[in-house]
Design an enzyme around this catalytic site. Structure first.
Site, short mmCIF file in Angstrom:
data_model
loop_
_atom_site.label_atom_id
_atom_site.label_comp_id
_atom_site.label_asym_id
_atom_site.label_seq_id
_atom_site.Cartn_x
_atom_site.Cartn_y
_atom_site.Cartn_z
N PHE A 225 -14.38 -3.26 0.06
CA PHE A 225 -15.18 -2.32 -0.04
C PHE A 225 -15.51 -1.44 -1.33
O PHE A 225 -15.62 -0.70 -2.24
CB PHE A 225 -15.14 -0.47 1.00
CG PHE A 225 -15.03 -1.58 2.12
CD1 PHE A 225 -15.81 -2.60 2.90
CD2 PHE A 225 -14.21 -1.29 3.50
CE1 PHE A 225 -15.77 -2.69 4.21
CE2 PHE A 225 -14.27 -1.06 4.74
CZ PHE A 225 -15.12 -2.55 5.14
N ASP B 106 -8.47 -7.97 11.69
CA ASP B 106 -9.44 -7.33 11.89
C ASP B 106 -10.80 -8.50 10.78
O ASP B 106 -11.58 -8.13 11.43
CB ASP B 106 -10.06 -6.03 10.13
CG ASP B 106 -9.76 -5.12 10.61
OD1 ASP B 106 -9.37 -4.65 12.22
OD2 ASP B 106 -9.42 -4.05 10.18
N ARG C 264 1.22 -1.19 0.15
CA ARG C 264 -0.02 -0.30 0.35
C ARG C 264 0.84 1.21 -0.19
O ARG C 264 0.35 3.02 -0.42
CB ARG C 264 -1.07 -0.26 0.97
CG ARG C 264 -0.45 -0.23 2.08
CD ARG C 264 -1.35 -0.08 3.59
NE ARG C 264 -0.72 -0.08 4.95
CZ ARG C 264 -0.84 0.50 6.20
NH1 ARG C 264 -1.95 0.36 6.31
NH2 ARG C 264 -0.53 -0.24 7.53
N GLU D 163 -19.26 4.67 0.28
CA GLU D 163 -18.07 4.19 -1.04
C GLU D 163 -18.65 4.13 -2.44
O GLU D 163 -18.85 4.14 -3.84
CB GLU D 163 -17.88 1.99 -0.97
CG GLU D 163 -16.59 1.94 0.37
CD GLU D 163 -17.63 2.27 1.72
OE1 GLU D 163 -19.07 2.21 1.56
OE2 GLU D 163 -16.62 2.15 2.53
N ARG E 47 -1.61 -5.05 3.04
CA ARG E 47 -1.06 -4.30 4.49
C ARG E 47 0.37 -4.98 4.69
O ARG E 47 1.06 -3.85 5.22
CB ARG E 47 -2.50 -4.59 5.45
CG ARG E 47 -2.00 -4.12 6.61
CD ARG E 47 -3.44 -3.34 7.51
NE ARG E 47 -3.29 -3.08 8.92
CZ ARG E 47 -3.01 -3.61 10.00
NH1 ARG E 47 -3.03 -5.11 9.99
NH2 ARG E 47 -2.68 -3.37 11.28
#
Lengths: 317, 280
Positions: A85, A119, A12, A60, A169
């Site tokens: 998303f 998450d 990222r 979004e 990530r």
């Protein structure tokens, strides 16, 4: 095998650096974000180009269609949010207003796959490559490391048409040179070999490099293809390699259903049927855990690639 | 333009709509007839465009987006009658390989269309995006959108409404075709919108109301709307219309939302509408 580690970074951040560079070099590039500016590393672009950065809020669907509308008049919008998303949540908006309408929107998707980690499954999309490669007019790119993500980000601004750019990530080794040439739709041959072909994308390219060290110690010669563009797929690179090795392993941080492996098998079934083993997530959701724990538990780790290669070789007979 | 001329064009547009949907026994005449007066006024009196030199970018032109894409027949007719393409092409509506798809699309390159629509709720966001680009390009032309009232049941409309007000997208005029009917029946029976003006006001929009079948009223409200642009607020016009307007047996019901007339019904409908500038 001599693969030099040039450093360790998240992909990222490669996107963030690429976008910042585009901000300096291409006045038509605009960026949109749905409340994840820091997570997407879009801060540098925002700081240098506040008039070309659009904070959409947690909306979004609105973001995708605003981006589509912004192309009318010549802007090149880059949207930023998590992969989950960026795809499933807004599939119909992408389908009608971007893909079908052939709009020059770059959908930039971070935190893809299991390696988003703690998450958990609500955020770990493993279906996005499949969804996006099914859309006509869509180009799908999954770069392998920080440097390549930066190169791909810069390259897609010059490509006319919708693009899905997927990155992640976790901090991973950098092994692609900063000045390497990135061409959309042209695979990188990371290493040549003659016993088995491994075709990988994203974080699984590094995992494949780790697997090859072990396989070579056992006297197995492996060819490794970094298939950074899933669509359009570099069929010639696949066929050239498989003609030599006669068996293949595909490896991806995605469902086996719908992913890179399926795209490759479609080519092989039509043109050169050979044994193929699939390293990917097998029809299950993920869960919370560290990225590396998750890769091990869900069967997309170095050991899984080694085993798949041995199996493919055995099936070749 | 004189009202009598606008009335004549709108009558011709209504004939086009009915003949198009009749020819393929499919399409959406109800809402199309209801918006014929508005779109005739917009394209023949207000919108600034060059139909001979259509470009996707539409720089230095006003832009129009049809968010409720199912009323494509009225848009196709008005586009053809405005010179975007030959009126004879209206006969290809919904037929195989036609540029006039059931719902508007860009992939067959029909001049006048810049965005596919049909899946509802997306056009306000699209209009906002186009309006932002106009500002970035220092192009002071305006963006117009049209929406069905049933379409306001889609959540994305309200995401867009919130965004446009918060970010002062004031070069945008959205119009709601408030005919009170949708496929399954009266809007109040399916999912009532409540106090629509108050909702838009609460979202921070400049709200105007308009009789969509009276050219004096349309002119006055549209001029007012345009005068309100550039003042920090997006503008919405709640346009009262009658689904099926102009054909007696198609009015007062939701039944003609998405069904085409048969031969006899077409004859009866056309007898109520003058052929002012010639059928295609």
């Amino acid at each position: 095998m001599e693969i030099e580690i040039l450093g360790n970074k998240d992909t990222r951040s490669g996107f963030g650096e690429g976008l910042a560079e585009l901000g300096r070099t291409n006045a038509n590039v605009v960026a949109l974000c749905a409340d994840l500016t820091g997570s997407l590393k879009m801060d540098a672009f925002l700081k240098e180009n506040p008039e070309r950065f659009f904070q959409i809020g947690i909306a979004e669907a609105n973001m995708m269609c605003i981006a589509a509308g912004m192309t009318i008049g010549g802007k090149i919008p880059f949207t930023g949010t998590f992969a989950n998303f960026s795809t499933g949540r807004v599939y119909d908006q992408i389908r009608q207003s971007i893909a079908y309408s052939q709009k020059n929107v770059k959908i930039c998707a971070s935190h893809a796959g299991l390696t988003l980690g703690e998450d958990g499954a609500t955020h770990q999309t493993l279906e996005d490559i499949g969804m996006m490669r099914m859309l006509p007019n869509m180009t799908v790119i999954v770069p392998a490391d920080f440097n390549q993500t930066k190169q791909a980000t810069i390259a897609i601004a010059d490509h006319q048409g919708p693009v899905y750019l997927r990155f992640g990530r976790p901090v991973m080794p950098i092994f692609i040179k900063p000045d390497a040439l990135f061409v959309i739709g042209k695979a990188d041959i990371i290493k040549e070999g003659h016993d088995v072909t491994i075709i990988a994308c994203g974080h699984l390219v590094w995992k494949s490099i780790e697997a090859i060290k072990v396989l070579e110690e056992r006297g197995i010669s492996v060819e490794l293809i970094n298939m950074h563009t899933i669509k359009p797929l570099d069929e010639a690179a696949i066929l050239r390699s498989v003609a030599k090795t006669k068996c293949v392993v595909t490896a991806e941080e995605h469902m086996i259903n719908g992913g890179l492996g399926e795209a490759v098998s479609q080519v092989l079934a039509r043109k050169m049927p050979v044994p193929q083993e699939f390293v990917g997530v097998n029809d299950t959701f993920g869960e919370s855990g560290t990225p590396m724990e998750l890769m091990t538990k869900y069967g997309i780790d170095t050991e899984d690639i080694i085993n798949a290669a041995l199996k493919a070789l055995a099936r070749k007979g | 333009m004189e009202n009598t001329k606008l009335v004549g064009i709108a009558s011709q547009v209504r004939r086009d709509i009915l003949r198009m949907v009749h020819a393929v026994s499919s399409g959406h005449p109800g809402g199309s007839l209801g918006c014929a007066d508005f779109l005739t006024f917009l394209y023949f009196e207000k919108l600034r465009f060059d139909s001979n030199n259509f470009t996707m970018d539409g720089k230095n032109e006003d832009l129009f987006f049809l968010s409720n894409g199912h009323i494509s027949p009225v848009w196709y007719s008005v586009l053809a009658r405005s010179g975007y393409f030959q009126v004879a092409e209206l006969a290809t509506f919904r037929k195989i390989s036609s540029r006039l798809q059931g719902h508007p699309s860009t992939d067959k390159k029909l001049p006048g269309i810049r965005m596919a629509s049909g899946s509802l709720g997306q056009g306000l966001s699209v209009g906002i995006g186009a309006a932002i680009t106009k500002k970035l390009n220092h192009d002071n032309h305006l963006v117009f959108t049209l929406h069905g009232d049933g379409e306001l049941q889609e959540g994305q409309i309200w995401e867009a409404a919130m965004y446009a007000a918060a970010n002062k997208v004031d070069n945008l005029i959205a119009t709601i075709d408030y005919n009170g009917r949708q496929i399954d029946g009266d809007l109040d029976q399916v999912l009532a919108l409540g106090n629509l003006s108050a909702k838009w006001e609460a979202f921070g929009w400049e709200v105007l109301e308009m009789d969509g079948h009276n050219f004096d009223a349309i002119r006055s409200v549209m001029e007012n709307a345009i005068s309100l642009t550039g003042k920090g607020k997006p503008i919405v016009i709640i346009m009262k219309t009658e689904m099926g307007q102009g054909v007696d047996f198609m009015m007062g019901t939701h039944k003609w939302h998405g069904s085409a007339p048969n031969d006899q019904q077409l004859e009866s409908a056309l007898s109520q509408l003058s052929e002012s500038i010639g059928d295609y």
